[in-house]
Design an enzyme around this catalytic site. Structure first.
Site: not given
Length: 230
Positions: A11, A77, A154, A174-175, A198
């Site tokens: 990306e 997610g 997760i 996570m960020e 997901d």
């Protein structure tokens, strides 16, 4: 100056390929690319995974490049059954779900001694990101809401249910909350933009490599539509 922090190498590369590059600098093992993108002066960088990398990257953007706006883009997610794979979530605010000082009486997710529980996204950025995504990606849905972040991947349904119950969050990654935290301390406008990787119920039907390429395309189109609005 606008800092764009990407979560995925491909990306970031897609954005770099569209830039008129002026200079690159390696700081803290991260490559910061400064130049013109869609008529705006930007710095594009891949932070690496996790909250420490993300916060460090944001601080460098503030200190060295003097950005006043930070856009974080990547994947997340879903925590909401209505949000499908490939849909986009724009943050209203962000919380670090793995901060736990409840023994001292703080709510779960509260960073002790901070004057805020969640780190808000800029209202103008939210509105313009929603507008940009609807124009750039009419084939997907756009959601706004809380994003939660932690140094954990997760995937367990019970863990997802806990995050919904505790934080009423739309998605997890996570960020983002670490970037929002650093932006808050530096008084930078900030928004987190996440393509969903997901389903909340794990009923994924698209394989990950296929999704990743679609997510990159959606995210890059969104960024290119958003920048001229800023």
């Amino acid at each position: 100056m606008i800092g764009i922090i990407g979560a995925m190498k491909d990306e970031v590369q897609a954005l770099k390929d569209s830039m008129q590059m002026e200079e690159t600098k390696e700081i803290a093992s991260m490559i910061f690319c400064k130049g013109d993108l869609c008529g705006k002066e930007v710095v594009v960088v891949q932070s690496g995974i996790g909250k420490v990398n993300a916060a460090l990257c944001t601080q460098i953007l503030a200190d060295i490049f003097k950005v006043d706006t930070v856009i974080n883009t990547g994947i997340a997610g879903s925590l909401d059954a209505d949000i499908d794979i490939g849909d986009m979530v724009i943050s209203t605010d962000a919380v670090q779900h793995d901060v736990d000082a409840t023994i001292f009486g703080d709510p779960l997710g509260q960073v002790p001694n901070m004057d805020t529980f969640s780190f808000p996204a800029d209202e103008v950025l939210i509105t313009k990101a929603v507008e940009a995504n609807k124009e750039a990606n009419p084939d997907i849905h756009t959601f706004t809401g809380r994003i939660v972040s932690g140094d954990q991947f997760i995937s367990d349904n019970k863990a997802k249910e806990r995050l919904v119950k505790e934080f009423d969050a739309k998605c997890t990654e996570m960020e983002g909350a670490a970037i929002a935290h650093a932006a808050y301390l530096n008084k930078l406008s900030c928004v987190i933009i996440r393509a969903i990787s997901d389903k909340a119920d794990n009923s994924a039907t698209m394989d990950y490599p296929e999704f990743e390429q679609k997510a990159i395309a959606h995210s890059v189109r969104l960024i290119k539509h958003l920048l001229p609005l800023l």
